[in-house]
Scaffold this active site. Structure first.
Site: not given
Length: 461
Positions: A155, A276, A282, A284, A289, A321, A324
């Protein structure tokens, strides 16, 4: 010229032609189309359906086209209706009437079905090897961090102490199943539909077993209607890919969390991070992501295929068709994600001290405290209640179970003595979980080495 032009008196409307054309994506199967045609021509000659010398001439022409295509000296005409039309047109341009005999005892329906199976078999082998590469990285990292304690969560709440190696091996098991699923999918994909023709087979005395053998299939498909209309292998592969992408997405979510200052369990290499445009501080986790985002794309491809198939009567329908683009995109998405994700994991810096500090908080050794009392004869539910009371007192006083004075323990039960502190130490808690599949370092090492041994020699099976 259209292969079906004889029945019609008018040219296809240019807009309809563009709508109908599949060359923009089925040209990807050019090599497989040529391989299938070479095998088909060989079988026709062996069975006497066409003269042996013409069969050899056709095979030579096709082999030349394949060589030119691989070398880049032959470009595919984007105005061709599909890859089959382009190859047959090129062959006829080179050989004349002999090239027109190639399509004997064959339809584009069974032709595209065999092309797709051949192509996806190759793609499955490549994806399985990529998954194996990621599993090896995870096993290597797990061996390096088999004893580094971290909190395990339920949790998203700190639950019990585990090790970082144990956590990584959970994902190794997932990706191992993904590789196994791909291998199993190929088993059901590995049957040749050539000879099913449009839907009802052919009156020519062809040898379908021979064609299947020449193309490396386990055997021919057993029903001509099913041979041209079956796309179960696309559905199954898309499902396998979607499951693998879900696993990558779950892992990516944890990478994103672990990179944050709130966790700081790992730091990604600069080569796999971005910054950033306005916030200079930053760093990232964009790769993680993007992988997380692309999982939805793969699931969408799978949904497209299932929705396409659900209402189709037998046998071939033009709807097919659409198979694909969806399955190719799913394959390419997993391939691209694994290409970026594996080196990201390989180069990430693990921060064991931060993990250990997080594990020291949150009372994740509470179950071990209860087990300590159980070991001295107390019923588990009674021990559970007492331990819960101790945790509540620690929270109220700003303490941990490790720093709570012994006299406070004894107020709850005389079974407590100073040995409780050893029993609830995080390292002891982890090392004591020696049950198969548990986080004890020896278990992690055994599991990682077992999988590494399992992977030996599996790339080409």
């Amino acid at each position: 010229m259209k292969l079906w032009a004889g029945r019609f008196h008018k040219e296809l409307d240019s807009k309809v032609n563009d709508f109908n054309s599949s060359i923009s994506f089925d040209s990807r199967m050019a090599e497989e189309d040529l391989e299938g045609s070479i095998a088909h021509a060989a079988m026709l000659g062996e069975c006497g359906v066409i003269a042996q010398d013409e069969a050899e001439k056709i095979r030579g022409g096709l082999t030349g086209i394949l060589a030119d295509f691989k070398s880049g000296t032959l470009s595919i005409d984007p105005q061709a209706e599909d890859i089959h039309t382009f190859v047959e047109g090129e062959l006829t341009a080179r050989l004349g009437d002999a090239g027109k005999r190639l399509h004997t005892a064959r339809s584009r329906n069974d032709q595209v079905a065999v092309d797709l199976r051949l192509h996806l078999k190759k793609q499955c082998a490549g994806l399985k090897n990529q998954l194996n590469g990621l599993i090896r990285v995870l096993c290597k990292k797990a061996l390096e961090h088999s004893g580094d304690v971290m909190p395990g969560y339920t949790h998203m709440q700190r639950a019990q102490p585990i090790t970082f190696g144990h956590h990584l091996m959970a994902y190794a098991e997932m990706f191992l199943r993904d590789a196994s699923r791909l291998k199993d999918a190929v088993k059901r994909m590995d049957f040749c539909p050539l000879g099913s023709c449009a839907l009802a087979g052919t009156t020519y005395p062809i040898d379908r077993e021979r064609t299947a053998s020449l193309l490396g299939f386990s055997g021919p498909t057993q029903n001509s209607l099913d041979g041209v209309s079956d796309r179960d292998f696309c559905l199954e592969l898309a499902s396998c890919i979607s499951i693998a992408m879900v696993h990558l997405s779950r892992f990516s979510e944890e990478i994103v969390l672990w990179c944050s200052w709130e966790f700081k369990f790992i730091e990604l290499d600069d080569a796999f991070s971005t910054g950033s445009s306005i916030m200079p501080q930053k760093k990232n986790p964009d790769i993680a992501e993007l992988v997380r985002g692309k999982s939805g794309r793969a699931i969408g491809d799978m949904t497209t295929l299932f929705a396409m198939m659900k209402g189709l009567p037998l046998a071939y329908n033009k709807d097919l068709q659409e198979d694909k683009e969806a399955i190719f995109d799913a394959v390419d998405t997993l391939k691209l994600c694994l290409t970026a994700f594996t080196p990201m994991i390989d180069t990430m810096k693990v921060l064991p001290k931060n993990m250990r500090a997080a594990a020291a908080k949150g009372f994740i050794n509470a179950t071990d405290c209860a087990d300590y009392l159980v070991g001295k004869g107390m019923p588990f539910r009674t021990a559970y209640k007492i331990t819960g009371e101790l945790v509540a007192e620690c929270i109220e006083r700003g303490l941990t179970l490790e720093t709570l004075p012994l006299e406070e323990y004894k107020k709850r039960s005389e079974l407590f003595d100073k040995s409780v502190y050893d029993a609830i130490s995080l390292e002891r808690c982890v090392n004591g979980r020696k049950v198969l599949g548990g986080p004890a370092p020896k278990n992690v090492e055994f599991q990682a080495n077992r999988i590494l041994k399992l992977l030996e020699g599996t790339e080409d099976d």
